[in-house]
Design a protein around this motif. Structure first.
Motif, PDB file in Angstrom:
ATOM      1  N   VAL A 170     -21.551  -2.230  41.306  1.00 16.08           N
ATOM      2  CA  VAL A 170     -22.228  -3.165  42.202  1.00 16.08           C
ATOM      3  C   VAL A 170     -23.710  -3.150  41.843  1.00 16.08           C
ATOM      4  O   VAL A 170     -24.297  -2.095  41.579  1.00 16.08           O
ATOM      5  CB  VAL A 170     -22.006  -2.782  43.687  1.00 16.08           C
ATOM      6  N   GLU A 171     -24.297  -4.333  41.785  1.00 18.50           N
ATOM      7  CA  GLU A 171     -25.720  -4.468  41.476  1.00 18.50           C
ATOM      8  C   GLU A 171     -26.485  -4.819  42.748  1.00 18.50           C
ATOM      9  O   GLU A 171     -26.084  -5.712  43.500  1.00 18.50           O
ATOM     10  CB  GLU A 171     -25.945  -5.552  40.417  1.00 18.50           C
ATOM     11  N   TYR A 172     -27.604  -4.120  42.964  1.00 20.93           N
ATOM     12  CA  TYR A 172     -28.453  -4.364  44.131  1.00 20.93           C
ATOM     13  C   TYR A 172     -29.764  -4.988  43.659  1.00 20.93           C
ATOM     14  O   TYR A 172     -30.413  -4.474  42.744  1.00 20.93           O
ATOM     15  CB  TYR A 172     -28.720  -3.070  44.893  1.00 20.93           C
ATOM     16  N   ARG A 173     -30.130  -6.105  44.309  1.00 21.81           N
ATOM     17  CA  ARG A 173     -31.333  -6.850  43.925  1.00 21.81           C
ATOM     18  C   ARG A 173     -32.274  -6.924  45.124  1.00 21.81           C
ATOM     19  O   ARG A 173     -31.888  -7.362  46.208  1.00 21.81           O
ATOM     20  CB  ARG A 173     -30.963  -8.264  43.480  1.00 21.81           C
ATOM     21  N   ASN A 174     -33.519  -6.493  44.915  1.00 17.81           N
ATOM     22  CA  ASN A 174     -34.536  -6.535  45.968  1.00 17.81           C
ATOM     23  C   ASN A 174     -35.510  -7.655  45.662  1.00 17.81           C
ATOM     24  O   ASN A 174     -36.345  -7.539  44.764  1.00 17.81           O
ATOM     25  CB  ASN A 174     -35.265  -5.193  46.042  1.00 17.81           C
ATOM     26  N   THR A 175     -35.395  -8.745  46.392  1.00 19.48           N
ATOM     27  CA  THR A 175     -36.283  -9.885  46.189  1.00 19.48           C
ATOM     28  C   THR A 175     -37.398  -9.926  47.224  1.00 19.48           C
ATOM     29  O   THR A 175     -38.120 -10.916  47.312  1.00 19.48           O
ATOM     30  CB  THR A 175     -35.479 -11.199  46.248  1.00 19.48           C
ATOM     31  N   PRO A 213     -37.403  -0.516  44.178  1.00 23.32           N
ATOM     32  CA  PRO A 213     -38.725  -1.144  44.279  1.00 23.32           C
ATOM     33  C   PRO A 213     -38.625  -2.655  44.466  1.00 23.32           C
ATOM     34  O   PRO A 213     -37.606  -3.276  44.154  1.00 23.32           O
ATOM     35  CB  PRO A 213     -39.381  -0.788  42.937  1.00 23.32           C
ATOM     36  N   ALA A 214     -39.704  -3.225  44.968  1.00 27.92           N
ATOM     37  CA  ALA A 214     -39.749  -4.669  45.185  1.00 27.92           C
ATOM     38  C   ALA A 214     -39.599  -5.402  43.856  1.00 27.92           C
ATOM     39  O   ALA A 214     -40.191  -5.016  42.840  1.00 27.92           O
ATOM     40  CB  ALA A 214     -41.059  -5.058  45.857  1.00 27.92           C
ATOM     41  N   GLY A 215     -38.762  -6.454  43.859  1.00 25.77           N
ATOM     42  CA  GLY A 215     -38.596  -7.283  42.685  1.00 25.77           C
ATOM     43  C   GLY A 215     -37.724  -6.691  41.596  1.00 25.77           C
ATOM     44  O   GLY A 215     -37.661  -7.253  40.500  1.00 25.77           O
ATOM     45  N   GLN A 216     -37.031  -5.583  41.868  1.00 27.04           N
ATOM     46  CA  GLN A 216     -36.210  -4.952  40.844  1.00 27.04           C
ATOM     47  C   GLN A 216     -34.738  -4.932  41.245  1.00 27.04           C
ATOM     48  O   GLN A 216     -34.386  -5.170  42.397  1.00 27.04           O
ATOM     49  CB  GLN A 216     -36.697  -3.523  40.568  1.00 27.04           C
ATOM     50  N   SER A 217     -33.890  -4.625  40.256  1.00 25.36           N
ATOM     51  CA  SER A 217     -32.446  -4.518  40.470  1.00 25.36           C
ATOM     52  C   SER A 217     -31.966  -3.195  39.898  1.00 25.36           C
ATOM     53  O   SER A 217     -32.516  -2.696  38.906  1.00 25.36           O
ATOM     54  CB  SER A 217     -31.700  -5.675  39.791  1.00 25.36           C
ATOM     55  N   LYS A 218     -30.934  -2.627  40.512  1.00 19.80           N
ATOM     56  CA  LYS A 218     -30.313  -1.402  40.017  1.00 19.80           C
ATOM     57  C   LYS A 218     -28.811  -1.484  40.233  1.00 19.80           C
ATOM     58  O   LYS A 218     -28.339  -2.114  41.175  1.00 19.80           O
ATOM     59  CB  LYS A 218     -30.882  -0.166  40.725  1.00 19.80           C
TER      60      LYS A 218
END
Length: 355
Positions: A170-175, A213-218
Motif C-alpha cells: 500500500v502506498e501512502y501519499r501526503n498532499t 513528510p509533507a508532499g512525499q509518498s512511502k
C-alpha cells in the motif's frame, strides 16, 4: 505549532503576561500567549522557580481557565498534575534554592469554538513562608495543522491457491502542507494468517508507525498466507496522528481475493457482473514415483456399448379360411380311412377264426 498559531495568537496580544517579582519567593515563567486547537496543544509550558536562599516546602502551583475561556477551551492535560477540564493543581513537597519545575499544558478548543482570542489563564503559586505569586496569559483558538493523506492499494486483485503466501503493498501519499505520523493497523482478516510487515520503520505491537513528510509518498509491504477457499478481503486501516486529516474516506486500502480452488473472487471482477473468473482448479499434487509403495490405482468400469442384434423374420402368408377347412377335411378323411381299414381287417380275422 507556533507558526500555525501565529496569526491567531496576535489577537491575544492585548493580554500581557504578569508574574511575581524574581526575588524573595517564587518566580513564575509563563508563555506570552498560547494557542488551542481541536487537536489540542502541547507547546504551552508553565514554569516555577525558587528564588529564595533556602528550601521551600509544600509548594502548590495552580492553573485555572477563567471566565469565557472555560466555555471555549478545556484543559486536556497537564503532565503529572491533578486536573479537570478547567483546573490543574501541582504539588511539590520541597524545592531547593534556584530549582523548580515546569509543566506542559494541553489546551484543547471545544467543539464549535470561534477562532480568535478566547480569554485568559490564571496561574498562582504558594509555598510555606513566602508570598504567593500570580500571573496570567492569553489564549487564542486557532485552526489545527492539517494534512491530506491517501492510501492506495497496489493490487487490484490477488490470485491465490489455498496455502499460498501473498505479498501485498500500500502506498501512502501526503498532499498536505504539514508532516503526518501514520498509525497503520496490522491487516488481519478471516481466511488469512502469518501476517508480516516487510519494511515497517517502527513496529508498535499491533500497528506500524510511519513518518510521512509533507508532499512525499512511502510504501508499506506485507505478506499474508491464505488458509481457506472462502476468505474475507484483507484491508489495511490507517489513522493520522499529530495533524488534522481533512479527508478520511481514502485512508483504507482493500484487496479483493480470487481463489483458484473455487474459481471465485470475493467480489465482481472489474468490468463484469460476475465473481466467477475460472473453473475450479485445485492445486495439483505431485505424482508418486515408480517405486512408491501402496500406489493407488484408479479402476474404471467400461462404458456400456450397445450391440446391434439382427433378427431374421420368416415371411408369413396371409390367413385363408378355405385352406383351413380343406385341411381339416383331408385329415378327417384320412382318419376315417384308417379307421375303416382297421375294422375290415378285424372282421376278416374273426371270420377266419370261425372257419
Amino acid at each position: 505549532m507556533t507558526v500555525a498559531f501565529g496569526a491567531a495568537l496576535g489577537l491575544a496580544a492585548g493580554l500581557p503576561a504578569a508574574a511575581a517579582p524574581a526575588k524573595d519567593g517564587l518566580k513564575l515563567d509563563l508563555p506570552a500567549a498560547a494557542g488551542a486547537t481541536a487537536l489540542g496543544s502541547a507547546d504551552d509550558v508553565v514554569g516555577l522557580t525558587n528564588t529564595t536562599g533556602h528550601d521551600l516546602s509544600k509548594v502548590v502551583l495552580q492553573v485555572r481557565l477563567t471566565g469565557g475561556l472555560a466555555q471555549r477551551v478545556e484543559l486536556a492535560g497537564a503532565d503529572w498534575c491533578d486536573h479537570t477540564k478547567t483546573t490543574a493543581t501541582c504539588k511539590v513537597d520541597r524545592i531547593t534554592p534556584g530549582q523548580g519545575f515546569t509543566i506542559r499544558l494541553d489546551l484543547r478548543a471545544r467543539a464549535k469554538a470561534p477562532l480568535g482570542a478566547a480569554g485568559t489563564v490564571s496561574v498562582s503559586a504558594r509555598g510555606v513562608g513566602v508570598p504567593a505569586a500570580y500571573g496570567t496569559f492569553g489564549v487564542a483558538v486557532a485552526s489545527p495543522p492539517y494534512t491530506d493523506v491517501a492510501a492506495v492499494a497496489e493490487q487490484a486483485q490477488v490470485y491465490l491457491h489455498t496455502g499460498d503466501t501473498a505479498t501485498m503493498g500500500v502506498e501512502y501519499r501526503n498532499t498536505g502542507p504539514v508532516p503526518a505520523l501514520l498509525r497503520v493497523a496490522d491487516p488481519v482478516t478471516a481466511g488469512f494468517d502469518d501476517m508480516t510487515w516487510l519494511d515497517c520503520p517502527e513496529d508498535d505491537g499491533d500497528a506500524c508507525l510511519l513518518q510521512l513528510p509533507a508532499g512525499q509518498s512511502k510504501r508499506l509491504g506485507f505478506t499474508m498466507r491464505l488458509t481457506g477457499p472462502a476468505p474475507a478481503e484483507p484491508h489495511v486501516a490507517m489513522t493520522v496522528e499529530g495533524a488534522y486529516d481533512r479527508i478520511v474516506t481514502d485512508n483504507l486500502a482493500v484487496y479483493p481475493v480470487c481463489v483458484y480452488d473455487t474459481g471465485r473472487c470475493t467480489r465482481h471482477l472489474p468490468g463484469t457482473r460476475s465473481d466467477v473468473f475460472a473453473a475450479p482448479a485445485p492445486r495439483a499434487e505431485p505424482a508418486p514415483g515408480p517405486d512408491a509403495e501402496n500406489q493407488a490405482v484408479a479402476l474404471t468400469q467400461p462404458e456400456h456399448v450397445p450391440v446391434a442384434v439382427e433378427r431374421e423374420l420368416a415371411a408369413e402368408e396371409p390367413y385363408s379360411l378355405l385352406d383351413e377347412v380343406t385341411g381339416i377335411l383331408v385329415y378327417s378323411l384320412l382318419a376315417v380311412l384308417i379307421l375303416g381299414t382297421s375294422v375290415a381287417l378285424a372282421l376278416r380275422k374273426r371270420a377266419a377264426d370261425r372257419g
